[in-house]
Design an enzyme around this catalytic site. Sequence first.
Site, PDB file in Angstrom:
ATOM      1  N   ARG A   1     -11.141  -0.172 -17.437  1.00 18.71           N
ATOM      2  CA  ARG A   1     -10.273  -0.267 -18.605  1.00 18.71           C
ATOM      3  C   ARG A   1     -11.045  -0.839 -19.797  1.00 18.71           C
ATOM      4  NH1 ARG A   1      -7.980   3.012 -15.420  1.00 18.71           N
ATOM      5  NH2 ARG A   1      -6.670   2.118 -13.782  1.00 18.71           N
TER       6      ARG A   1
ATOM      7  N   ASP B   1      -6.636  -3.980 -14.734  1.00 17.21           N
ATOM      8  CA  ASP B   1      -7.077  -3.180 -13.591  1.00 17.21           C
ATOM      9  C   ASP B   1      -8.518  -2.747 -13.856  1.00 17.21           C
ATOM     10  OD1 ASP B   1      -7.034  -1.838 -11.228  1.00 17.21           O
ATOM     11  OD2 ASP B   1      -5.752  -0.194 -11.903  1.00 17.21           O
TER      12      ASP B   1
ATOM     13  N   ASP C   1       1.507  -3.767  -6.066  1.00 15.10           N
ATOM     14  CA  ASP C   1       0.945  -2.649  -6.820  1.00 15.10           C
ATOM     15  C   ASP C   1       2.045  -2.197  -7.784  1.00 15.10           C
ATOM     16  OD1 ASP C   1      -0.836  -0.697  -7.603  1.00 15.10           O
ATOM     17  OD2 ASP C   1      -1.144   0.128  -5.604  1.00 15.10           O
TER      18      ASP C   1
ATOM     19  N   HIS D   1       0.789   6.661  -5.685  1.00 16.56           N
ATOM     20  CA  HIS D   1       1.325   6.894  -7.030  1.00 16.56           C
ATOM     21  C   HIS D   1       2.365   8.015  -7.002  1.00 16.56           C
ATOM     22  CE1 HIS D   1      -2.566   4.983  -8.056  1.00 16.56           C
ATOM     23  NE2 HIS D   1      -1.925   4.531  -9.105  1.00 16.56           N
TER      24      HIS D   1
ATOM     25  N   ARG E   1     -13.794   3.886  -4.565  1.00 11.65           N
ATOM     26  CA  ARG E   1     -13.306   2.552  -4.913  1.00 11.65           C
ATOM     27  C   ARG E   1     -13.533   1.561  -3.771  1.00 11.65           C
ATOM     28  NH1 ARG E   1      -7.263   3.467  -6.298  1.00 11.65           N
ATOM     29  NH2 ARG E   1      -7.389   1.342  -7.156  1.00 11.65           N
TER      30      ARG E   1
ATOM     31  N   LYS F   1      -7.128  -5.987  -2.901  1.00 13.60           N
ATOM     32  CA  LYS F   1      -6.104  -4.965  -2.721  1.00 13.60           C
ATOM     33  C   LYS F   1      -6.626  -3.868  -1.782  1.00 13.60           C
ATOM     34  CE  LYS F   1      -7.547  -2.580  -6.960  1.00 13.60           C
ATOM     35  NZ  LYS F   1      -7.215  -2.258  -8.355  1.00 13.60           N
ATOM     36  N   HIS F   2      -5.751  -3.070  -1.172  1.00 12.51           N
ATOM     37  CA  HIS F   2      -4.297  -3.060  -1.236  1.00 12.51           C
ATOM     38  C   HIS F   2      -3.793  -3.441   0.149  1.00 12.51           C
ATOM     39  CE1 HIS F   2      -5.906  -0.098  -4.105  1.00 12.51           C
ATOM     40  NE2 HIS F   2      -4.884  -0.407  -4.889  1.00 12.51           N
TER      41      HIS F   2
END
Length: 499
Positions: A77, A69, A254, A182, A139, A169-170
């Site tokens: 990351r 990700d 996801d 989330h 984002r 995405k998404h």
Amino acid sequence: MSQELDRLALAVLQPGFAGLTAPDWLRRHVADGLGSVGLFGRNVQSPEQLAALTATLRKERDDILVAIDEEGGDVTRLEVRQGSSWPGNLALGAVDDTDLTRAVATGLGRDLARCGVNFDWAPDADVNANPDNPVIGVRSFGADPELVARHTVAYVEGLQATGVAACVKHFPGHGDTAVDSHLGLPRVDASRELLAARDLVPFRAAVAAGAKAVMSAHIVLPAYDAEYPATLSRPILTGLLREEMGFQGLIVTDGIEMGAIADTYGIADGTVRALAAGVDAVCVGGGLCDEGTVLLLRDAIVTAVREGRLSEERLADAAARVAELAAWTREHANRGGEPGDHAVGLAAARRAVRVEGPLTPVTAPAHVLELTSQTNIAVGDETPWGVGAYLAQAVPGTTVARPGMTTFGLVDTQLAAADGRQLVVVVRDLHRNVAAADMLAGIVAVRPDTVVVEMGLPYGDAQGLTRIATHGAARVCGIAAAETLTGRVLDGLIPVGTE
């Protein structure tokens, strides 16, 4: 038959795991047919360590998909401990130079490829239609569908030129939500006409540009399916994405353990329903990263096939699409190549900076107040951000304060620390942070010469203040802001978060 079903079930899973090395159970399942693994910040310490980790996985099977990700910008990351060398989507959208976006994506792709990562859950193709969106924000490339579309295409082209598969995405668009998936199940009450003119525009462009994968959103869109979220919806994934839009690549969920699915259906039933709806790979591991989870999902898939709730043909088709993407990445692999040119990332961050109001260069020690805000789970709290550390390196004697959210009210303390100095207040999405906005108002009432650096969405009027907007909180955005404050190029700055 049982062994073959087990292998097919493993092929469609994309689990995460804990640690900087591959645990024995993961290596065993890769050898037994596990199609993919997912990497997160907890798995990355350095490029060398990451390359060794992916090499270990490929000793078990060379065609494993290693996903990560890595969006650049706020969601990193690879550089989770120091902040990204690449600005995020909002910064690139603010510059609006597709050649630059393509170059940034190519650089990031080279960084991934040399570490053995061949599948990136990026770019974010959401149109940020809701300014209060708690999970997309910076984002996104922006709120204009056509702008988002052209930069999504450029990003896909740049990333895939390095042999790293892009995953837009998404789908079919998370930009108009007010709930973080989330934590809960968002609902978007938009007509098909509005969705076609807004949210679907970047995805149609990405499909036409040859994006190798699409990630589904855990959101309910009653215009297409009033019962199930997109991840579990056959009308959305098979009807809209496959049949109407003609997408033939990999569809991945996801994180199936996210609250929108786990708290509503459970991860096992959610996995089966997703595959039946048209998903080819199930991502799990942002929070769940053990062998028990893999076995639970494998067995749930096998049982569903035996009970007739999931056809073996559909499962075999999904596994075949995983294998097809793996074959593409192996054919186009660029492992061990040169890293990306990080000078491009800093140059892009510099071009994204916008200044409102008069700005006198900081030449003497200043006081920097960084007002923290709660980040969403995709961004995480472990990645450092801000401007103060860089300004303090550039102008020795500069002091930096970062009070906790519960101590924002200590206006007098910060005013005293800034007495006789230039005061710089750094914020992130001020329009959504009431506590920070209140403290800033108290400071400005006494110090109207305060300079505000907004590292999130620069919404609202600057209200007569001098405001610097970076359009993101990546490390390079912080450096670019410090350069703007000092009026000079700053070389050799030590990344925040390093010793």
